[in-house]
Design a protein around this motif. Structure first.
Motif, PDB file in Angstrom:
ATOM      1  N   LEU A  60       3.669 -35.118  60.723  1.00  0.00           N
ATOM      2  CA  LEU A  60       5.037 -34.749  60.370  1.00  0.00           C
ATOM      3  C   LEU A  60       5.839 -34.500  61.636  1.00  0.00           C
ATOM      4  O   LEU A  60       5.296 -34.277  62.718  1.00  0.00           O
ATOM      5  CB  LEU A  60       5.055 -33.525  59.444  1.00  0.00           C
ATOM      6  CG  LEU A  60       4.417 -32.217  59.898  1.00  0.00           C
ATOM      7  CD1 LEU A  60       5.285 -31.436  60.890  1.00  0.00           C
ATOM      8  CD2 LEU A  60       4.122 -31.341  58.690  1.00  0.00           C
ATOM      9  N   THR A  68       3.634 -36.936  64.876  1.00  0.00           N
ATOM     10  CA  THR A  68       3.474 -38.279  64.325  1.00  0.00           C
ATOM     11  C   THR A  68       2.920 -39.269  65.342  1.00  0.00           C
ATOM     12  O   THR A  68       2.513 -40.360  64.965  1.00  0.00           O
ATOM     13  CB  THR A  68       4.813 -38.816  63.801  1.00  0.00           C
ATOM     14  OG1 THR A  68       5.725 -38.983  64.905  1.00  0.00           O
ATOM     15  CG2 THR A  68       5.433 -37.884  62.773  1.00  0.00           C
ATOM     16  N   TYR A 129      -0.472 -29.891  55.470  1.00  0.00           N
ATOM     17  CA  TYR A 129      -0.381 -29.554  56.889  1.00  0.00           C
ATOM     18  C   TYR A 129      -0.112 -28.062  57.050  1.00  0.00           C
ATOM     19  O   TYR A 129       0.597 -27.451  56.244  1.00  0.00           O
ATOM     20  CB  TYR A 129       0.751 -30.330  57.554  1.00  0.00           C
ATOM     21  CG  TYR A 129       0.642 -31.821  57.396  1.00  0.00           C
ATOM     22  CD1 TYR A 129      -0.173 -32.575  58.233  1.00  0.00           C
ATOM     23  CD2 TYR A 129       1.361 -32.486  56.400  1.00  0.00           C
ATOM     24  CE1 TYR A 129      -0.275 -33.950  58.085  1.00  0.00           C
ATOM     25  CE2 TYR A 129       1.269 -33.857  56.247  1.00  0.00           C
ATOM     26  CZ  TYR A 129       0.448 -34.590  57.083  1.00  0.00           C
ATOM     27  OH  TYR A 129       0.351 -35.942  56.929  1.00  0.00           O
ATOM     28  N   GLU A 147       7.998 -36.622  57.208  1.00  0.00           N
ATOM     29  CA  GLU A 147       6.546 -36.798  57.255  1.00  0.00           C
ATOM     30  C   GLU A 147       6.212 -38.255  57.490  1.00  0.00           C
ATOM     31  O   GLU A 147       6.885 -39.147  56.971  1.00  0.00           O
ATOM     32  CB  GLU A 147       5.894 -36.348  55.944  1.00  0.00           C
ATOM     33  CG  GLU A 147       5.729 -34.855  55.804  1.00  0.00           C
ATOM     34  CD  GLU A 147       4.905 -34.487  54.584  1.00  0.00           C
ATOM     35  OE1 GLU A 147       3.922 -35.209  54.291  1.00  0.00           O
ATOM     36  OE2 GLU A 147       5.256 -33.487  53.934  1.00  0.00           O
ATOM     37  N   SER A 149       3.226 -39.114  56.523  1.00  0.00           N
ATOM     38  CA  SER A 149       2.199 -39.280  55.483  1.00  0.00           C
ATOM     39  C   SER A 149       2.476 -40.510  54.635  1.00  0.00           C
ATOM     40  O   SER A 149       3.568 -40.661  54.080  1.00  0.00           O
ATOM     41  CB  SER A 149       2.175 -38.055  54.568  1.00  0.00           C
ATOM     42  OG  SER A 149       2.101 -36.869  55.307  1.00  0.00           O
ATOM     43  N   THR A 263       2.753 -26.984  54.232  1.00  0.00           N
ATOM     44  CA  THR A 263       3.499 -27.879  53.349  1.00  0.00           C
ATOM     45  C   THR A 263       2.836 -27.864  51.971  1.00  0.00           C
ATOM     46  O   THR A 263       1.717 -27.375  51.817  1.00  0.00           O
ATOM     47  CB  THR A 263       3.478 -29.310  53.890  1.00  0.00           C
ATOM     48  OG1 THR A 263       2.127 -29.807  53.827  1.00  0.00           O
ATOM     49  CG2 THR A 263       3.971 -29.373  55.324  1.00  0.00           C
TER      50      THR A 263
END
Length: 646
Positions: A60, A68, A129, A147, A149, A263
């Motif tokens: 993130l 990231t 996270y 994010e 993700s 999160t």
């Protein structure tokens, strides 16, 4: 192949050492591999030796660190998770949850650290996270902007997705409200209608390998509600945050959290068949209640005049009819919808509530969520938007014996809006009020977090069957799809087991219902919510066969366990649910041809059971059916029809 090469090219120039750690499910069938290569963190999922999720991005971006890229592997810690808990409002009353947990600590280029936690059960994955304080016990707060993700499924996967709406569009600018259509078996590369991606939950068919259901859970006032981006070949689907225009432009589209802070959980349910999808409880397994219930909240059934009789029914005399209907059927509740404050008045509502209680029925009342997110005119408005207004309103409701509220027309998924949901629920609990939300977001583990939460609409629901005939034709498709996606992750207030043959007050005019009576009866078993709307009309007491009335009078709404029997999203579904010691088997068929199935029903092995089927006129007929000693029974479901065994 091209997308894997693209990811490899992204990683190679950094020339960093690859490190990885694997965690598997307790039964060993599912393996999750977390890797850091070229400064990029990824995870991949293998089930029974088959790749179910290709290497997908982790990380993130926040105002205290970019997690990231430029990442290094710091440490990994394994542990076991074992939980046992009881609930009354979901598909199972008791859950024994066992999983393996992996906590991976990563560091960015500035040596700021973040923890990625994976919880891996036999068919479920949850990850989230944790942001840490970095230097000299600071910072103590953070803003998460995005994010990385992602969910990169193998090529050839097809999707069952509902698009994210643009903000401030639709009727009176009330969207987004999770009321777009789901589309079945669509290629991943197909762009969403509005270019804003897709809402949760998201169902994926990974060809012969199996199925995956992606969602999130544990979203409270501490975060924003997220959704999926459109698909790209390189990364698949990525977590996307709310749009700036949601909530009428008020509030941030990012999320603010304390540090250390976490999160919400991103969840993935994996199965070779649809069984784990239907039966999953991962939305609740990784959560704990946020407060104690102020009283023992009662499940039940409710009548609702507005679905068929609409706004004109919001008057004292018509509401008395629906209270009397609830009493005649033994239902616990009657919902009085919008405009009641203007068309009935508060003094008369108090009188109506007293009358209902004399009949063994309690009222629930409709409210608008607030007054600035959209142009919806219905009242009462501005009674739920501030703590002062709620305190006054809820104290009054408690004083006259009202036991529930339905709050409508929310403005999106921003953290500010999530705060409003939580505030309404928390305040309502103090006054013994159960809460249903409409025109709203998907509930994300709220049945576990908030003990007075009942259900949310968050679906293109039954009111559309009234509004247009196209939706009436689509009802079988919708109700055979949602057990595998929308209703698999959270309770769903579809808004009515419709028993009128015509969608009108006189039951003679306007368009007809396209389903059989047993379809509607069985839908009350398929749709999962602890307070179920049985959208009967007063005329149904004289018009329906006694066998149908008797079934609806005894319709349960809470379940000890739920089992998948057979089905395919949007085509047909057969499910088993147990209430106390009684098993119910319900089946719906959305296809144009009759469907003959041999069902495996071990709970009925060697028994003769009651068998509700559609007769030639579309009414219910009660027969008996012998289930053989192996637990097998052959049944036939008519087009747009249903079956029930009990």
């Amino acid at each position: 192949m091209m997308r894997k090469l693209a990811l490899l090219l992204l990683l190679c120039p950094l020339m960093m050492m690859a490190e990885s750690k694997q965690v598997q499910s307790p039964d060993g069938r599912m393996k999750v591999k977390v890797s850091v290569e070229g400064g990029i963190a990824t995870y991949a999922v293998v089930y029974d030796g088959e790749e179910m999720l290709c290497p997908s991005r982790l990380g993130l971006q926040s105002n205290i660190g970019d997690f990231t890229k430029g990442l290094t592997f710091v440490s990994a810690k394994e542990s076991k998770v074992e939980k046992h808990y009881d609930m009354t409002r979901t598909k199972a009353s008791h859950v024994d949850f066992m999983a393996n947990q992996l906590d991976v600590t990563l560091a960015d280029a500035k040596n700021h650290q973040i923890i990625v936690t994976f919880v891996v059960a036999n068919n479920d994955i949850a990850f989230r996270y944790t942001l840490l304080r970095q230097e000299e016990d600071n910072p103590k707060c953070a803003v998460v902007m995005s994010e990385a993700s992602s969910f990169l499924f193998p090529e050839g996967t097809t999707t069952f997705l509902s698009p994210q709406s643009l903000p401030m569009v639709g009727w009176m600018q009330t969207k987004p409200s999770y009321e777009e259509e789901y589309h079945a078996d669509v290629p991943m590369a197909t762009k969403s209608q509005q270019g804003q991606g897709y809402v949760f939950p998201a169902l994926f068919h990974i060809g012969d390998k199996g199925w995956a259901l992606v969602c999130e859970t544990g979203v409270t006032s501490a975060y924003a509600g997220c959704h999926l981006s459109d698909y790209t070949e390189e990364t698949g689907y990525t977590i996307a945050y709310p749009q700036e225009g949601e909530n009428n432009g008020n509030g941030t589209a990012t999320a603010g959290i304390p540090v250390p802070g976490t999160t919400p959980w991103r969840t993935i349910t994996i199965g070779k068949t649809l069984q784990p999808i239907v039966e999953t409880t991962i939305s609740y397994d990784v959560l704990e209640p946020l407060y104690e219930p102020s009283k023992q909240y009662q499940p039940g059934r409710y009548t609702w005049s507005w679905l068929i009789w609409q706004d004109e029914s919001i008057n004292y005399a018509d509401q008395v009819q629906f209270i009397d209907l609830a009493a005649a059927m033994g239902f616990e509740y009657c919902l009085v919808d919008n405009w009641w404050d203007e068309r009935i008045g508060r003094d008369k509502i108090a009188e109506l509530s007293k009358y209902a209680q004399s009949k063994g029925v309690h009222l629930m009342l409709w409210y608008s969520s607030n007054g600035y997110e959209n142009n919806a005119p219905q009242t009462p408005r501005q009674c739920m938007s501030t703590s002062i207004a709620r305190e006054k309103e809820m104290r009054w409701m408690q004083s006259i014996g009202v036991v529930g509220i339905k709050v409508d027309f929310f403005g999106g998924d921003k953290q500010q809006t999530m705060q409003l949901y939580e505030d309404i629920l928390s305040d309502a609990n103090r006054y013994g009020l159960q809460v249903i939300f409409h025109g709203c977001t998907l509930p994300r583990g709220w049945e576990r977090l908030y003990p007075n939460f009942v259900a949310s609409e968050a679906v293109l629901a039954s009111e559309n069957v009234f509004f247009n005939e196209e939706s009436a034709f689509r009802e079988p498709y919708d109700l055979t799809l949602h057990p595998f996606c929308r209703n698999a992750t959270a309770t769903m207030d579809w808004g009515g087991i419709i028993m009128n043959r015509h969608i009108s007050r006189d039951n003679k005019s306007r368009h007809t219902r396209k389903t059989t009576d047993v379809f509607e009866m069985a839908s009350g078993l398929i749709m999962q919510t602890s307070i179920q709307c049985v959208a009967m009309q007063p005329n149904n007491l004289q018009e329906l066969p006694q066998v149908e009335l008797d079934f609806l009078k005894a319709l349960p709404t809470t379940w000890e366990e739920t089992r998948y029997i057979d089905g395919y999203p949007g085509k047909f579904v057969v499910m088993a649910r147990r209430h106390n010691d009684q098993w119910y088997i319900a089946g719906l068929n959305a296809e144009k041809e009759a469907k003959t199935l041999t069902l495996n029903l071990p709970m009925f092995a060697g028994k003769t059971v009651n068998y509700y089927v559609d007769n030639a006129e579309g009414y219910a007929e009660l027969k008996t059916l012998k289930v053989d000693k192996k637990g097998q029974a052959k049944i036939t479901i008519k087009p747009n029809g249903g079956i029930i065994l009990k």
